[in-house]
Design an enzyme around this catalytic site. Structure first.
Site, PDB file in Angstrom:
ATOM      1  N   LYS A  42       0.819  -1.276  -0.115  1.00  0.00           N
ATOM      2  CA  LYS A  42      -0.024   0.075  -0.003  1.00  0.00           C
ATOM      3  C   LYS A  42       0.823   1.253  -0.005  1.00  0.00           C
ATOM      4  O   LYS A  42       1.753   1.532   0.941  1.00  0.00           O
ATOM      5  CB  LYS A  42      -1.080  -0.094   1.265  1.00  0.00           C
ATOM      6  CG  LYS A  42      -1.752   1.154   1.275  1.00  0.00           C
ATOM      7  CD  LYS A  42      -2.780   1.462   2.481  1.00  0.00           C
ATOM      8  CE  LYS A  42      -2.181   1.894   3.482  1.00  0.00           C
ATOM      9  NZ  LYS A  42      -2.456   3.292   3.579  1.00  0.00           N
ATOM     10  N   ASP A  94      -3.567   4.398  -1.937  1.00  0.00           N
ATOM     11  CA  ASP A  94      -4.101   4.738  -0.977  1.00  0.00           C
ATOM     12  C   ASP A  94      -4.163   6.250  -0.597  1.00  0.00           C
ATOM     13  O   ASP A  94      -3.669   6.798   0.092  1.00  0.00           O
ATOM     14  CB  ASP A  94      -4.131   4.090   0.588  1.00  0.00           C
ATOM     15  CG  ASP A  94      -4.716   4.690   1.596  1.00  0.00           C
ATOM     16  OD1 ASP A  94      -5.942   5.024   1.294  1.00  0.00           O
ATOM     17  OD2 ASP A  94      -4.331   4.430   2.636  1.00  0.00           O
ATOM     18  N   LYS A 117      -7.145   8.536  -0.971  1.00  0.00           N
ATOM     19  CA  LYS A 117      -8.474   8.778  -0.308  1.00  0.00           C
ATOM     20  C   LYS A 117      -8.789  10.221  -0.971  1.00  0.00           C
ATOM     21  O   LYS A 117      -9.018  10.935  -0.276  1.00  0.00           O
ATOM     22  CB  LYS A 117      -8.263   9.073   0.994  1.00  0.00           C
ATOM     23  CG  LYS A 117      -7.778   7.532   1.929  1.00  0.00           C
ATOM     24  CD  LYS A 117      -8.079   7.857   3.302  1.00  0.00           C
ATOM     25  CE  LYS A 117      -7.656   6.931   4.143  1.00  0.00           C
ATOM     26  NZ  LYS A 117      -6.150   6.381   4.100  1.00  0.00           N
ATOM     27  N   ASP A 146     -13.403  15.367  -3.356  1.00  0.00           N
ATOM     28  CA  ASP A 146     -13.493  16.679  -3.959  1.00  0.00           C
ATOM     29  C   ASP A 146     -14.987  16.741  -4.578  1.00  0.00           C
ATOM     30  O   ASP A 146     -15.612  15.838  -4.405  1.00  0.00           O
ATOM     31  CB  ASP A 146     -12.288  16.945  -4.651  1.00  0.00           C
ATOM     32  CG  ASP A 146     -12.100  18.636  -4.807  1.00  0.00           C
ATOM     33  OD1 ASP A 146     -12.886  19.335  -4.838  1.00  0.00           O
ATOM     34  OD2 ASP A 146     -10.785  18.698  -4.495  1.00  0.00           O
ATOM     35  N   THR A 165     -10.702   3.956  10.598  1.00  0.00           N
ATOM     36  CA  THR A 165     -10.668   3.018  11.790  1.00  0.00           C
ATOM     37  C   THR A 165     -10.018   3.799  13.076  1.00  0.00           C
ATOM     38  O   THR A 165      -9.940   3.014  14.092  1.00  0.00           O
ATOM     39  CB  THR A 165      -9.685   1.738  11.511  1.00  0.00           C
ATOM     40  OG1 THR A 165      -8.740   2.233  10.666  1.00  0.00           O
ATOM     41  CG2 THR A 165     -10.610   0.699  10.589  1.00  0.00           C
ATOM     42  N   ARG A 185       2.224  -0.693  10.773  1.00  0.00           N
ATOM     43  CA  ARG A 185       3.425  -0.649  12.082  1.00  0.00           C
ATOM     44  C   ARG A 185       3.512  -1.883  12.510  1.00  0.00           C
ATOM     45  O   ARG A 185       4.560  -2.388  12.923  1.00  0.00           O
ATOM     46  CB  ARG A 185       2.626   0.254  12.854  1.00  0.00           C
ATOM     47  CG  ARG A 185       2.971   1.960  12.548  1.00  0.00           C
ATOM     48  CD  ARG A 185       2.223   2.912  13.269  1.00  0.00           C
ATOM     49  NE  ARG A 185       0.878   2.819  12.823  1.00  0.00           N
ATOM     50  CZ  ARG A 185       0.015   3.793  13.743  1.00  0.00           C
ATOM     51  NH1 ARG A 185       0.362   4.597  14.314  1.00  0.00           N
ATOM     52  NH2 ARG A 185      -1.361   3.462  13.244  1.00  0.00           N
TER      53      ARG A 185
END
Ligand code: C5P
Length: 231
Positions: free
Chosen positions: A32, A59, A61, A64, A118, A210
């Site tokens: 990603k 990714d 996101k 607009d 999340t 992570r």
């Protein structure tokens, strides 16, 4: 595409990213590329990671007005990534994103919408965003809208993946960040599950950052995720 573990390469340079990816000598993880890396390195980073044989979830996101999203998505789709996303919003904006993704011709990327991040919990949803409904209901509502717009799936917490499939069908993809090992640190994530729980509930892809990138042995952590999630 089947179930897979997507590794969030949240690094700020190509050098750091390739140092990390070079640790993987036996496997080619699905990668990603998020805002940090893309904004630091530009589209060239996509081409270089692709050249090394990785699948890519871009990714960024987008969110607009429909025309802007459509035109931006058309540009991104030219990079031939495997998955692209946008923030869930109006059906019109999501339809425009899909039109943009199709403009590049050939195989378009899978297009998925973020439902609720999340890191957002029920309190923030109600008090800060003024969305006064249970999180699960909000996520399902966004997922139905994404389906109505013709998108391929959503980004949601693994906690909600089962319900999204019930509402939108098994073929509607659930891509789920917020994954932590049982003995790991949740950090800023609020709605979390282990890879094994995500598998049991029916997530199609887990996005793990992570717990792998900061692990003492990232390859071992990746393999543990794959073993627990893909089986
Ligand atoms: O490090 P961690 O495993 O928390 O990384 C999760 C990744 O998934 C991050 O790159 C984050 O931007 C992304 N993400 C998320 N929640 C969403 C959508 C994307 O955490 N709803």
């Amino acid at each position: 595409m089947g179930k897979d573990v997507i590794v969030a390469c949240d690094f700020s340079s190509a050098e750091e990213t390739f140092r990390f990816l070079s640790l993987f000598t036996q496997e080619k993880p699905f990668v990603k590329i998020g805002m940090e890396l893309y904004y630091a390195e530009g589209p060239q980073i996509i081409r270089e990671i692709k050249k090394r044989g990785h699948k890519i979830f871009l990714d960024l996101k987008l969110h607009d007005i429909p025309n802007t999203v459509k035109r931006a998505m058309a540009v991104l789709a030219r990079e031939r990534v495997d998955i692209c996303n946008l923030h869930g919003g109006t059906v019109g904006m999501m339809e425009a994103a899909l039109e943009g993704a199709c403009q590049a011709g050939g195989d378009r990327p899978l297009l998925i919408a973020v439902t609720q991040l999340t890191s957002t919990d029920q309190r923030a949803l109600e008090e800060e965003l003024l969305i006064r409904a249970p999180m699960e209901e909000v996520v399902i509502h966004y997922a139905r809208n994404a389906k109505k717009a013709g998108l391929d799936g959503v980004v949601c917490s693994p906690l909600e993946a089962g319900k999204v499939h019930e509402a939108c069908g098994e073929g509607f993809l659930t891509v789920t960040p917020g994954v932590r090992f049982a003995d790991g640190d949740a950090g800023d994530q609020k709605r979390v599950m282990t890879p094994a729980q995500a598998k049991a509930i029916g997530s199609d892809y887990i996005v793990v950052g992570r717990p792998i990138t900061l692990a003492a042995d990232p390859v071992e952590a990746y393999r543990r995720c794959v073993a627990d999630f893909v089986g």
